[in-house]
Design an enzyme around this catalytic site. Structure first.
Site, mmCIF file in Angstrom:
data_model
loop_
_atom_site.group_PDB
_atom_site.id
_atom_site.type_symbol
_atom_site.label_atom_id
_atom_site.label_comp_id
_atom_site.label_asym_id
_atom_site.label_seq_id
_atom_site.Cartn_x
_atom_site.Cartn_y
_atom_site.Cartn_z
ATOM 1 N N ASN A 55 0.824 -1.209 0.000
ATOM 2 C CA ASN A 55 0.000 0.000 0.000
ATOM 3 C C ASN A 55 0.858 1.260 0.000
ATOM 4 O O ASN A 55 0.497 2.270 -0.624
ATOM 5 C CB ASN A 55 -0.924 0.000 1.217
ATOM 6 C CG ASN A 55 -1.876 1.174 1.216
ATOM 7 O OD1 ASN A 55 -2.789 1.246 0.392
ATOM 8 N ND2 ASN A 55 -1.671 2.109 2.135
ATOM 9 N N ARG A 114 1.947 2.054 -3.502
ATOM 10 C CA ARG A 114 0.846 2.550 -4.332
ATOM 11 C C ARG A 114 0.470 3.990 -4.011
ATOM 12 O O ARG A 114 -0.018 4.720 -4.874
ATOM 13 C CB ARG A 114 -0.394 1.670 -4.170
ATOM 14 C CG ARG A 114 -0.279 0.296 -4.787
ATOM 15 C CD ARG A 114 -1.636 -0.374 -4.869
ATOM 16 N NE ARG A 114 -2.271 -0.480 -3.569
ATOM 17 C CZ ARG A 114 -2.174 -1.533 -2.763
ATOM 18 N NH1 ARG A 114 -1.463 -2.580 -3.145
ATOM 19 N NH2 ARG A 114 -2.791 -1.557 -1.604
ATOM 20 N N ASN A 133 3.725 7.831 -4.321
ATOM 21 C CA ASN A 133 3.850 8.658 -5.520
ATOM 22 C C ASN A 133 2.850 8.136 -6.546
ATOM 23 O O ASN A 133 3.150 7.244 -7.336
ATOM 24 C CB ASN A 133 5.278 8.601 -6.065
ATOM 25 C CG ASN A 133 5.531 9.603 -7.161
ATOM 26 O OD1 ASN A 133 4.601 10.114 -7.785
ATOM 27 N ND2 ASN A 133 6.793 9.908 -7.421
ATOM 28 N N HIS A 170 3.317 5.825 -9.955
ATOM 29 C CA HIS A 170 2.642 4.529 -9.842
ATOM 30 C C HIS A 170 1.648 4.318 -10.982
ATOM 31 O O HIS A 170 1.522 3.200 -11.518
ATOM 32 C CB HIS A 170 1.925 4.432 -8.498
ATOM 33 C CG HIS A 170 1.072 3.204 -8.371
ATOM 34 N ND1 HIS A 170 -0.276 3.207 -8.659
ATOM 35 C CD2 HIS A 170 1.376 1.928 -8.019
ATOM 36 C CE1 HIS A 170 -0.768 1.989 -8.479
ATOM 37 N NE2 HIS A 170 0.212 1.197 -8.087
ATOM 38 N N SER A 192 11.476 0.068 -11.710
ATOM 39 C CA SER A 192 11.549 1.156 -10.739
ATOM 40 C C SER A 192 12.898 1.187 -10.029
ATOM 41 O O SER A 192 13.477 2.260 -9.828
ATOM 42 C CB SER A 192 10.414 1.001 -9.723
ATOM 43 O OG SER A 192 10.411 2.073 -8.813
ATOM 44 N N HIS A 250 15.608 4.254 -10.265
ATOM 45 C CA HIS A 250 16.030 4.935 -9.041
ATOM 46 C C HIS A 250 17.551 4.877 -8.865
ATOM 47 O O HIS A 250 18.185 5.875 -8.490
ATOM 48 C CB HIS A 250 15.344 4.314 -7.825
ATOM 49 C CG HIS A 250 13.961 4.824 -7.581
ATOM 50 N ND1 HIS A 250 12.870 4.389 -8.277
ATOM 51 C CD2 HIS A 250 13.492 5.756 -6.699
ATOM 52 C CE1 HIS A 250 11.779 5.005 -7.854
ATOM 53 N NE2 HIS A 250 12.126 5.843 -6.904
#
Length: 488
Positions: A355, A358, A361, A365, A396, A400
């Site tokens: 959660n 989600r 951001n 997302h 992701s 990053h």
């Protein structure tokens, strides 16, 4: 018959023995009382000696801390002391003879806006902005022109030539976005903040270009065969490049007017977050990690540095969240009258990492969910949810890590491991079925620890690469952490 004198003498002796017994017992009790008094005095002396021995180092530490504070903030009207005070002599002074001495001095945590770190971080910013211009022009012109070439009606070899030309334009566009900022950053040795401007715009423009083509190409092909659909207008594409979303639509819900005072307030708050971040780095990180690489490595020092970095790390996380996801995006949304402003949700109340990912951001997302997860399910089949979710984490984590590598100027895969390995495991272990305050506390604890690890390891590597430069540049020298071997 015994004489009377003898009997009297024997009776007097007997009475004397009887009188002597109580006196001997009294002397024994008296001796015991004296021993107890002496033992008590001895213990008091030992206690005072222990207190004096403990007081000495403590007073020395306090005196040195006060001297360092005075060195940092010189007295008005006179130079600071050149040597620290003799704390050992002060420790031997009787405590009753000490008096409070008032001097002109400032609080240790007083907000002193030192702009040295800010000026260094944003150095060569005009060059970064000049580099952004061709990146933006390429994104503005190439994807839309490629779409027009692909949407032409099929007439002999014209359509094939248009498709080929569109692919060449897109390849040149990707080269401009991918190569140009990296070349400028390495050639001119841009500092971290200026690099951040380039890398964030690079990633943003790439994601917007992909979203526009992914959403518009199917519609343009349908419009070519004449089913009534129209290709997107250039004005809608131009609006999409500036509005705070990564999902392309021809239209968005719009607010009736612009509140310019709200725009100014959000930009001012974003600037305040930048200044506060510089203050945190200069006061809580630089004094701790600047000379850490000069000391021998120890597990105890590493653990203590991570614990020390948890507080500035979580501060930086909250400042980035508030400055960008709230202030910056809301300012642009207000200027463009963009109506849907759910850029984040209540991630701070999350009881699971799934959660949290989600809701932290929502803008990013939505892009990952639409173009990595859903497209992955479409390519792999509806049952390959685990593989599609792993693809989301892989994309992701790589992006990053690339951002950190670009901004800091070195490769140290801390973010890659934390995001892909630890974050992936936490996503599957701390799922949505876990509820309750205890899971929220656990999530925050993991966030504190993760931020402490990132700040500590990246700061150590940053200063190690400055204290221990490579004698010659090699590939393994660039990708091997320097903080593991730098002890000057």
């Amino acid at each position: 018959m015994e004489p009377k004198v003898a009997r009297l003498r024997r009776g007097e002796g007997l009475r004397g023995e009887q009188e002597d017994r109580p006196s001997a017992e009294g002397n024994t009790e008296k001796d015991r009382g004296m021993d107890l008094v002496q033992w008590t005095r001895h213990m008091e002396a030992v206690k005072m000696q222990l207190l004096e021995q403990a007081q000495g180092p403590l007073m020395e530490l306090l005196d040195r801390a006060m001297w360092e504070a005075i060195q940092s903030y010189p007295l008005q009207g006179g130079p600071p002391p050149s040597v620290p005070p003799d704390s050992s002599s002060k420790a031997r002074e009787p405590s009753l003879g000490k008096r409070k001495i008032f001097i002109i001095r400032k609080s240790l945590l007083e907000l002193m806006l030192e702009f040295d770190l800010l000026i260094f971080s944003f150095g060569q910013l005009p060059l970064a902005l000049m580099t952004w211009v061709p990146m933006f022009l390429s994104t503005l012109l190439v994807p839309y022109q490629a779409l027009r070439l692909w949407a032409r009606p099929r007439a002999g070899g014209t359509w094939t030539l248009g498709v080929g030309l569109g692919c060449v334009l897109l390849a040149a566009h990707n080269a401009v976005l991918c190569v140009l900022p990296v070349h400028v950053a390495l050639m001119y040795q841009l500092p971290p903040a200026s690099r951040s401007v380039l890398v964030f715009e690079q990633v943003r423009l790439l994601m917007k270009s992909y979203s526009f083509l992914r959403e518009a190409v199917p519609g343009a092909l349908c419009a070519r065969v004449g089913d009534g659909k129209q290709a997107p207008s250039f004005s809608s594409y131009l609006y999409f490049l500036f509005c705070p979303t990564l999902i392309y639509r021809k239209t968005y819900p719009r607010t009736p007017n612009v509140r310019w005072n709200y725009v100014a307030k959000n930009f001012a708050q974003a600037l305040g977050c930048v200044l506060y971040a510089c203050f945190i780095l200069s006061r809580l990180c630089v004094p701790v990690f600047a000379n850490m690489s000069r000391e021998p490595f120890s597990t105890r020092a590493l653990v203590l540095s991570i614990m020390h970095a948890t507080l500035p790390g979580i501060f930086m996380l909250l400042l980035i969240f508030f400055a960008f996801l709230h202030c910056w995006l809301n300012a642009f949304a207000e200027m463009l009258r963009f109506g849907d402003r759910m850029f984040y949700r209540d991630w701070w109340n999350s009881t699971s990492f799934s959660n949290y990912y989600r809701t932290w951001n929502v803008v990013v997302h939505d892009w990952l969910y639409s173009y990595v997860y859903q497209d992955g399910l479409w390519l792999l089949g509806g049952r390959a949810r685990g593989a599609a979710m792993l693809g989301v984490f892989l994309v992701s984590a790589v992006v990053h890590e690339y951002i950190f590598c670009f901004v800091l100027g070195f490769f140290y895969p801390v973010m890659l491991i934390l995001f892909l390995v630890i974050g992936g495991l936490m996503n599957f272990m701390m799922h949505d079925r876990h509820t309750g305050p205890a899971w929220n506390v656990l999530m925050w604890t993991m966030l504190f620890l993760g931020q402490g690890i990132q700040v500590s390891l990246y700061c150590q590597e940053w200063y190690a690469r400055r204290h221990c430069p490579l004698p010659q540049t090699t590939f393994w020298g660039l990708v091997t952490p320097r903080s593991w071997s730098c002890h000057t």
